[in-house]
Design a protein around this motif. Structure first.
Motif, PDB file in Angstrom:
ATOM      1  N   HIS A   1     120.735  21.291  51.275  1.00 31.64           N
ATOM      2  CA  HIS A   1     120.296  22.495  51.971  1.00 31.64           C
ATOM      3  C   HIS A   1     118.811  22.755  51.732  1.00 31.64           C
ATOM      4  CE1 HIS A   1     124.233  23.542  53.363  1.00 31.64           C
ATOM      5  NE2 HIS A   1     124.733  23.688  52.140  1.00 31.64           N
ATOM      6  N   ALA A   2     118.351  22.507  50.517  1.00 31.36           N
ATOM      7  CA  ALA A   2     116.946  22.762  50.187  1.00 31.36           C
ATOM      8  C   ALA A   2     116.017  21.909  51.046  1.00 31.36           C
ATOM      9  CB  ALA A   2     116.694  22.487  48.708  1.00 31.36           C
ATOM     10  N   ARG A   3     116.362  20.659  51.232  1.00 31.18           N
ATOM     11  CA  ARG A   3     115.519  19.773  52.038  1.00 31.18           C
ATOM     12  C   ARG A   3     115.511  20.205  53.497  1.00 31.18           C
ATOM     13  NH1 ARG A   3     116.235  13.156  52.588  1.00 31.18           N
ATOM     14  NH2 ARG A   3     114.265  12.772  53.695  1.00 31.18           N
ATOM     15  N   THR A   4     116.671  20.581  54.012  1.00 21.50           N
ATOM     16  CA  THR A   4     116.768  21.024  55.403  1.00 21.50           C
ATOM     17  C   THR A   4     115.949  22.289  55.631  1.00 21.50           C
ATOM     18  OG1 THR A   4     119.004  20.096  55.540  1.00 21.50           O
ATOM     19  CG2 THR A   4     118.367  21.694  57.227  1.00 21.50           C
ATOM     20  N   ILE A   5     116.103  23.248  54.733  1.00 14.63           N
ATOM     21  CA  ILE A   5     115.369  24.514  54.874  1.00 14.63           C
ATOM     22  C   ILE A   5     113.870  24.273  54.720  1.00 14.63           C
ATOM     23  CG2 ILE A   5     114.988  26.788  53.827  1.00 14.63           C
ATOM     24  CD1 ILE A   5     118.003  26.698  53.027  1.00 14.63           C
ATOM     25  N   GLY A   6     113.492  23.414  53.789  1.00 12.31           N
ATOM     26  CA  GLY A   6     112.073  23.115  53.585  1.00 12.31           C
ATOM     27  C   GLY A   6     111.429  22.537  54.832  1.00 12.31           C
TER      28      GLY A   6
ATOM     29  N   GLY B   1     109.554  35.603  55.478  1.00 11.78           N
ATOM     30  CA  GLY B   1     110.760  34.808  55.269  1.00 11.78           C
ATOM     31  C   GLY B   1     110.545  33.687  54.270  1.00 11.78           C
ATOM     32  N   LEU B   2     109.389  33.046  54.355  1.00 16.77           N
ATOM     33  CA  LEU B   2     109.077  31.953  53.428  1.00 16.77           C
ATOM     34  C   LEU B   2     108.993  32.462  51.994  1.00 16.77           C
ATOM     35  CD1 LEU B   2     108.309  29.010  52.930  1.00 16.77           C
ATOM     36  CD2 LEU B   2     105.931  29.602  53.482  1.00 16.77           C
ATOM     37  N   VAL B   3     108.369  33.607  51.809  1.00 15.57           N
ATOM     38  CA  VAL B   3     108.276  34.208  50.466  1.00 15.57           C
ATOM     39  C   VAL B   3     109.672  34.556  49.948  1.00 15.57           C
ATOM     40  CG1 VAL B   3     107.479  36.228  49.184  1.00 15.57           C
ATOM     41  CG2 VAL B   3     105.918  35.053  50.739  1.00 15.57           C
TER      42      VAL B   3
ATOM     43  N   LEU C   1     116.743  25.025  62.619  1.00 17.71           N
ATOM     44  CA  LEU C   1     117.032  23.990  61.632  1.00 17.71           C
ATOM     45  C   LEU C   1     117.375  24.617  60.284  1.00 17.71           C
ATOM     46  CD1 LEU C   1     117.078  21.058  60.606  1.00 17.71           C
ATOM     47  CD2 LEU C   1     114.587  21.189  60.344  1.00 17.71           C
ATOM     48  N   ALA C   2     116.639  25.649  59.890  1.00 13.34           N
ATOM     49  CA  ALA C   2     116.833  26.275  58.582  1.00 13.34           C
ATOM     50  C   ALA C   2     118.001  27.264  58.555  1.00 13.34           C
ATOM     51  CB  ALA C   2     115.548  26.995  58.165  1.00 13.34           C
ATOM     52  N   TYR C   3     118.268  27.938  59.667  1.00 14.64           N
ATOM     53  CA  TYR C   3     119.203  29.067  59.656  1.00 14.64           C
ATOM     54  C   TYR C   3     120.627  28.706  59.236  1.00 14.64           C
ATOM     55  CZ  TYR C   3     121.091  33.603  61.000  1.00 14.64           C
ATOM     56  OH  TYR C   3     121.686  34.836  60.976  1.00 14.64           O
TER      57      TYR C   3
ATOM     58  N   VAL D   1     108.033  23.168  59.856  1.00 14.97           N
ATOM     59  CA  VAL D   1     107.906  23.179  61.316  1.00 14.97           C
ATOM     60  C   VAL D   1     107.451  24.553  61.796  1.00 14.97           C
ATOM     61  CG1 VAL D   1     109.190  22.969  63.485  1.00 14.97           C
ATOM     62  CG2 VAL D   1     109.586  21.334  61.641  1.00 14.97           C
ATOM     63  N   MET D   2     108.012  25.628  61.232  1.00 19.78           N
ATOM     64  CA  MET D   2     107.621  26.981  61.636  1.00 19.78           C
ATOM     65  C   MET D   2     106.157  27.270  61.304  1.00 19.78           C
ATOM     66  SD  MET D   2     110.915  29.468  60.926  1.00 19.78           S
ATOM     67  CE  MET D   2     111.584  28.684  59.460  1.00 19.78           C
TER      68      MET D   2
END
Length: 412
Positions: free
Chosen positions: A280-285, A387-389, A326-328, A290-291
């Motif tokens: 999950h960490a890699r996918t969210i990263g 969101g990133l923070v 991708l992250a959601y 991308v964002m």
């Protein structure tokens, strides 16, 4: 006795139920220029039809998840669908702006059930990577709504005439009634009585306090909320962007939505593909990377160009949508997995926070930001950074918790 529903039918049915929310919001967009004068309000004030829907959605989301934890998924879903159909009929027949706002609130309150409980239904039926894949597939079906809803609304106006803009709600009524009938025929109960929680005000507060006491859960909820709100800023600003900034016509709203939904399609498909391969960490990263690229490109475009033009102006929207979708799913699955006995309540809180902020975005930020491309893209960038923070703080809280566990093991 009902024939057992297949996984394909299950995903398709939940996707169709989730798609009701975007239909209720986006199909009306082409009618803003004619509905406002018909009701005696400005186009800017018509934005409140979105806020009314979203704030009621947020309130409803606090109740529907815990209710499904206590009384089962199926009866709450069916009650919510019945409420949505009645609210849609009310909007169809509304003759004043206050009555339209009131019935929009009924729609929003009821639609919350489908969105919230669908997440719990996925985790009831699937585990691990299959849950993330199913979430991505449902998101894919769900996103057909925003892609085609404005076009359908525009076609209804063209063929029925601008004076018959209320027929848009007639279409929404028929669609939601068809979905409600399919759910009644096909959806089985997935939350057995043995696993149900007591429903009472103290029990409800205990569920929410249990989640709120988890610092990691709070950061996940905020990260998911800001993640989607950055995209929702563009969706809720669609009339201002297409009519005002891009100088296009009523039937051209699809030119924004096809890019936004194309990006979400891309991100959702990639999320499903990597579910069993990546953490999950890699996918969210990757999603946040991308964002970030999308926001930099959009802000640069807004700073350099005085008159934005399609399709170039829509490309950053596509890129952001891909990263967001991708992250959601991973953010959602991480939250659901922290509270296996309270998935309904966890989904409710996530939806409440997300929709509450989306209501603020639609009613307050959108009218202020959607006057220039630079203001709009800068506002999106600020939301994305929030969101990133939030996600970074979640990661830090997890590392701190692991250090505490390791220290206790050493002492022991």
């Amino acid at each position: 006795m009902r024939k057992p529903i297949t996984d394909f039918q299950f995903v398709l049915l939940l996707g169709a139920m989730s798609m009701i929310g975007p239909f209720a919001i986006d199909t009306l967009f082409p009618a803003f220029p004619v509905a406002g004068p018909a009701l005696g309000v400005s186009q800017a004030l018509m934005q409140q039809t979105i806020s009314s829907y979203l704030f009621a959605f947020a309130i409803g989301s606090l109740l529907h998840g815990p209710l499904s934890d206590s009384f089962g998924r199926r009866p709450i879903v069916l009650l919510c669908m019945a409420g949505f159909v009645l609210g849609s009929i009310g909007c169809w027949l509304a003759t004043s702006f206050p009555s339209l706002l009131a019935f929009r609130a009924v729609q929003g309150f009821s639609a919350a059930g489908g969105t919230v409980i669908s997440r719990a239904l996925v985790r009831d039926r699937f585990d691990g990577a299959r849950a993330q894949q199913a979430t991505s597939q449902i998101t894919l079906v769900f996103l057909l709504g925003p892609a085609i809803a404005p076009l359908l609304g525009g076609l209804i106006l063209r063929f029925a005439g601008a004076d018959h803009w209320r027929l848009i709600f007639g279409f929404i009524t028929l669609y939601s009634a068809a979905v409600a009938f399919a759910l009644w025929r096909k959806l089985d109960e997935s939350h057995p009585r043995a696993n149900r929680l007591e429903f009472s005000a103290p029990a409800l507060m205990k569920s929410y306090l249990t989640i709120f006491r988890s610092q990691a859960a709070v950061w996940l909820i905020l990260a998911a909320a800001f993640n989607f709100s950055g995209l929702f800023l563009m969706i809720s600003s669609a009339p201002a962007i297409v009519f005002g900034l891009w100088k296009l016509g009523t039937l051209d709203l699809w030119k924004l939505f096809v890019f936004a939904m194309g990006g979400i399609l891309l991100g959702s498909q990639l999320s499903g593909y990597v579910a069993a391969r990546w953490t999950h960490a890699r996918t969210i990263g990757l999603g946040y990377l991308v964002m970030i690229c999308a926001c930099i490109a959009h802000i640069s475009y807004g700073a350099l160009v005085t008159q934005p033009s399609w399709p170039i102006a829509a490309i950053p929207i596509l890129i952001y949508a891909a990263g967001s979708s991708l992250a959601y799913p991973s953010l959602t699955v991480l939250l659901m997995d922290r509270f296996p006995e309270r998935r309904g309540a966890a989904a409710s809180l996530q939806t409440f926070v997300s929709l509450g902020f989306n209501g603020f975005v639609a009613g307050t930020l959108s009218p202020i930001a959607a006057v220039t491309t630079l203001k709009l893209s800068g506002t999106q960038g600020a939301i994305m950074l929030a969101g990133l923070v939030s996600y970074a703080l979640f990661v830090l809280s997890q590392k701190q918790a692991q250090r505490e566990v390791d220290a206790n093991l050493e002492i022991g």
